[in-house]
Design a protein around this motif. Structure first.
Motif, PDB file in Angstrom:
ATOM      1  N   SER A 283      43.222  26.679  31.443  1.00 54.13           N
ATOM      2  CA  SER A 283      42.930  27.474  30.884  1.00 54.13           C
ATOM      3  C   SER A 283      42.429  28.463  32.180  1.00 54.13           C
ATOM      4  O   SER A 283      43.308  29.731  32.181  1.00 54.13           O
ATOM      5  CB  SER A 283      42.543  28.380  29.953  1.00 54.13           C
ATOM      6  OG  SER A 283      43.527  27.161  28.659  1.00 54.13           O
ATOM      7  N   LEU A 284      41.293  27.834  32.822  1.00 58.49           N
ATOM      8  CA  LEU A 284      40.646  29.264  33.746  1.00 58.49           C
ATOM      9  C   LEU A 284      41.901  29.380  35.167  1.00 58.49           C
ATOM     10  O   LEU A 284      41.457  30.280  35.562  1.00 58.49           O
ATOM     11  CB  LEU A 284      39.209  28.523  33.987  1.00 58.49           C
ATOM     12  CG  LEU A 284      38.900  27.904  33.446  1.00 58.49           C
ATOM     13  CD1 LEU A 284      37.462  26.938  34.213  1.00 58.49           C
ATOM     14  CD2 LEU A 284      37.813  29.973  33.163  1.00 58.49           C
ATOM     15  N   VAL A 285      42.412  28.142  35.380  1.00 58.72           N
ATOM     16  CA  VAL A 285      43.548  28.216  36.544  1.00 58.72           C
ATOM     17  C   VAL A 285      44.295  29.584  35.641  1.00 58.72           C
ATOM     18  O   VAL A 285      44.879  31.024  36.250  1.00 58.72           O
ATOM     19  CB  VAL A 285      44.226  26.918  36.973  1.00 58.72           C
ATOM     20  CG1 VAL A 285      45.759  27.763  37.718  1.00 58.72           C
ATOM     21  CG2 VAL A 285      43.598  26.613  37.712  1.00 58.72           C
ATOM     22  N   GLY A 286      44.709  29.632  34.765  1.00 60.83           N
ATOM     23  CA  GLY A 286      45.868  30.934  33.893  1.00 60.83           C
ATOM     24  C   GLY A 286      45.069  32.311  34.007  1.00 60.83           C
ATOM     25  O   GLY A 286      45.324  33.281  34.809  1.00 60.83           O
ATOM     26  N   ILE A 287      44.054  32.298  33.778  1.00 62.46           N
ATOM     27  CA  ILE A 287      42.872  33.540  34.219  1.00 62.46           C
ATOM     28  C   ILE A 287      43.009  33.567  35.216  1.00 62.46           C
ATOM     29  O   ILE A 287      43.055  35.719  35.228  1.00 62.46           O
ATOM     30  CB  ILE A 287      41.739  33.588  33.257  1.00 62.46           C
ATOM     31  CG1 ILE A 287      42.175  33.086  31.765  1.00 62.46           C
ATOM     32  CG2 ILE A 287      40.874  34.270  33.613  1.00 62.46           C
ATOM     33  CD1 ILE A 287      41.185  32.956  30.878  1.00 62.46           C
ATOM     34  N   LEU A 288      42.785  33.253  36.341  1.00 58.97           N
ATOM     35  CA  LEU A 288      43.089  33.029  37.890  1.00 58.97           C
ATOM     36  C   LEU A 288      44.080  34.090  37.853  1.00 58.97           C
ATOM     37  O   LEU A 288      43.759  35.223  38.751  1.00 58.97           O
ATOM     38  CB  LEU A 288      41.796  32.743  38.504  1.00 58.97           C
ATOM     39  CG  LEU A 288      42.347  32.303  40.136  1.00 58.97           C
ATOM     40  CD1 LEU A 288      41.437  33.198  40.709  1.00 58.97           C
ATOM     41  CD2 LEU A 288      41.973  31.271  40.635  1.00 58.97           C
ATOM     42  N   PHE A 289      44.997  33.657  38.012  1.00 58.85           N
ATOM     43  CA  PHE A 289      46.095  34.405  38.640  1.00 58.85           C
ATOM     44  C   PHE A 289      46.695  34.764  36.805  1.00 58.85           C
ATOM     45  O   PHE A 289      47.484  36.298  38.501  1.00 58.85           O
ATOM     46  CB  PHE A 289      47.459  32.760  38.328  1.00 58.85           C
ATOM     47  CG  PHE A 289      47.045  32.302  39.539  1.00 58.85           C
ATOM     48  CD1 PHE A 289      47.800  32.451  41.183  1.00 58.85           C
ATOM     49  CD2 PHE A 289      46.370  30.751  39.610  1.00 58.85           C
ATOM     50  CE1 PHE A 289      47.650  32.062  41.957  1.00 58.85           C
ATOM     51  CE2 PHE A 289      46.345  30.303  41.168  1.00 58.85           C
ATOM     52  CZ  PHE A 289      46.972  30.863  41.681  1.00 58.85           C
ATOM     53  N   VAL A 290      46.330  34.938  36.626  1.00 54.29           N
ATOM     54  CA  VAL A 290      46.658  36.394  35.985  1.00 54.29           C
ATOM     55  C   VAL A 290      45.978  38.249  36.776  1.00 54.29           C
ATOM     56  O   VAL A 290      46.490  39.078  36.338  1.00 54.29           O
ATOM     57  CB  VAL A 290      46.247  36.885  34.533  1.00 54.29           C
ATOM     58  CG1 VAL A 290      46.353  38.348  34.064  1.00 54.29           C
ATOM     59  CG2 VAL A 290      47.169  35.777  33.229  1.00 54.29           C
ATOM     60  N   VAL A 291      44.267  37.697  36.887  1.00 59.07           N
ATOM     61  CA  VAL A 291      44.275  38.317  37.378  1.00 59.07           C
ATOM     62  C   VAL A 291      44.651  39.016  39.013  1.00 59.07           C
ATOM     63  O   VAL A 291      44.934  40.007  39.422  1.00 59.07           O
ATOM     64  CB  VAL A 291      42.590  38.383  38.089  1.00 59.07           C
ATOM     65  CG1 VAL A 291      42.200  39.099  38.956  1.00 59.07           C
ATOM     66  CG2 VAL A 291      41.622  38.210  36.551  1.00 59.07           C
ATOM     67  N   GLY A 292      45.309  37.681  39.281  1.00 54.56           N
ATOM     68  CA  GLY A 292      45.628  37.863  40.665  1.00 54.56           C
ATOM     69  C   GLY A 292      46.998  39.257  40.872  1.00 54.56           C
ATOM     70  O   GLY A 292      47.562  39.634  41.283  1.00 54.56           O
ATOM     71  N   PHE A 293      47.780  38.821  39.664  1.00 51.79           N
ATOM     72  CA  PHE A 293      49.066  39.158  39.101  1.00 51.79           C
ATOM     73  C   PHE A 293      49.387  40.909  38.897  1.00 51.79           C
ATOM     74  O   PHE A 293      49.635  41.496  39.525  1.00 51.79           O
ATOM     75  CB  PHE A 293      49.841  38.446  38.020  1.00 51.79           C
ATOM     76  CG  PHE A 293      51.187  39.402  37.423  1.00 51.79           C
ATOM     77  CD1 PHE A 293      52.072  39.579  38.289  1.00 51.79           C
ATOM     78  CD2 PHE A 293      50.832  40.341  36.591  1.00 51.79           C
ATOM     79  CE1 PHE A 293      53.339  40.073  37.944  1.00 51.79           C
ATOM     80  CE2 PHE A 293      51.968  40.703  35.802  1.00 51.79           C
ATOM     81  CZ  PHE A 293      53.282  40.914  36.580  1.00 51.79           C
ATOM     82  N   ARG A 294      47.910  41.263  38.213  1.00 47.14           N
ATOM     83  CA  ARG A 294      47.468  41.972  37.669  1.00 47.14           C
ATOM     84  C   ARG A 294      46.996  43.632  39.003  1.00 47.14           C
ATOM     85  O   ARG A 294      47.447  44.025  39.657  1.00 47.14           O
ATOM     86  CB  ARG A 294      46.463  42.702  36.725  1.00 47.14           C
ATOM     87  CG  ARG A 294      47.101  41.816  35.556  1.00 47.14           C
ATOM     88  CD  ARG A 294      45.931  42.346  34.156  1.00 47.14           C
ATOM     89  NE  ARG A 294      46.749  42.396  33.078  1.00 47.14           N
ATOM     90  CZ  ARG A 294      45.579  41.273  31.991  1.00 47.14           C
ATOM     91  NH1 ARG A 294      45.088  41.473  32.229  1.00 47.14           N
ATOM     92  NH2 ARG A 294      46.449  41.306  31.129  1.00 47.14           N
ATOM     93  N   ASN A 295      46.584  42.733  40.436  1.00 50.82           N
ATOM     94  CA  ASN A 295      46.076  43.671  41.048  1.00 50.82           C
ATOM     95  C   ASN A 295      47.539  43.547  42.197  1.00 50.82           C
ATOM     96  O   ASN A 295      47.056  44.406  42.175  1.00 50.82           O
ATOM     97  CB  ASN A 295      45.044  42.153  42.118  1.00 50.82           C
ATOM     98  CG  ASN A 295      43.536  42.639  41.560  1.00 50.82           C
ATOM     99  OD1 ASN A 295      42.878  43.460  41.097  1.00 50.82           O
ATOM    100  ND2 ASN A 295      43.135  41.335  41.199  1.00 50.82           N
ATOM    101  N   VAL A 296      48.488  42.572  42.457  1.00 50.47           N
ATOM    102  CA  VAL A 296      49.441  43.016  42.609  1.00 50.47           C
ATOM    103  C   VAL A 296      50.658  44.198  41.860  1.00 50.47           C
ATOM    104  O   VAL A 296      51.047  44.321  42.330  1.00 50.47           O
ATOM    105  CB  VAL A 296      50.034  41.824  43.043  1.00 50.47           C
ATOM    106  CG1 VAL A 296      51.303  41.650  43.951  1.00 50.47           C
ATOM    107  CG2 VAL A 296      49.625  40.518  43.584  1.00 50.47           C
TER     108      VAL A 296
END
Length: 189
Positions: free
Chosen positions: A170-183
């Motif tokens: 879940s923490l990894v999923g959140i981390l990559f959501v943040v990355g996706f939203r920045n890109v």
């Protein structure tokens, strides 16, 4: 890990692996934990994302794949060897009574990489699509939790293994959501 927590984990494992044993689960749970069984779902997610969201959908798929790859690699290659917890089927205490419904598997047990990977997917998709489709959160969490339950039921992981994997994924999923939203800051589900 504290002794009382290990004992609780072993007792809960026994309850799931033995006391919940039935012919229906014996047939179903090995399928639920098999990644090949879910290939149609994975393909649907990829095709739908690219078809519906075009360029942003491609970026979404790339970030989803990166999330799963990162979760899988760090769980299996870094965390498991560092913790070094034996699988229930290899543990001298639980191994003799473990009901093995699939092959024991290689490597260590904590955290469950199946749990890590599938909770990374579930969390990533839930965070991106919850505003548009409210049902996606309970559906993806149920799906990932079912895979976790199956891992315990078939005898290859303890409940704390899948719980740790679920939290980490879940923490990894959140981390990559943040990355996706920045890109892709303009993405709207």
């Amino acid at each position: 890990m504290p002794h009382f927590l290990l004992n609780f984990d072993r007792h809960l494992f026994y309850f799931i692996n033995h006391d919940l044993s039935n012919a229906f689960f014996d047939g179903l749970m090995p399928l639920m934990r098999n990644p090949k069984f879910w290939i149609p779902l994975y393909l649907f997610i990829i095709i739908f994302s690219v078809w519906r969201y075009k360029k942003q959908g491609v970026i979404l798929v790339v970030f989803l794949l990166l999330a799963v790859g990162f979760a899988d690699y760090t769980s299996a290659s870094i965390i498991k060897p560092t913790i070094g917890r034996l699988r229930p089927c290899r543990d001298p205490i639980t191994g003799p009574t473990d009901i093995n419904r699939v092959a024991c598997g290689t490597g260590y047990s904590f955290p469950s990489t199946h749990a890590t990977d599938h909770f990374a997917i579930a969390t990533f998709l839930s965070f991106l699509f919850f505003k548009r489709w409210r049902w996606i959160l309970p559906a993806t969490l149920f799906w990932a939790a079912l895979i976790c339950f199956a891992q315990v039921y078939v005898g290859v992981h303890y409940p704390l293994d899948v719980t740790g994997g679920a939290i980490y994924g879940s923490l990894v999923g959140i981390l990559f959501v943040v990355g996706f939203r920045n890109v892709a800051p303009g993405f709207r589900a």
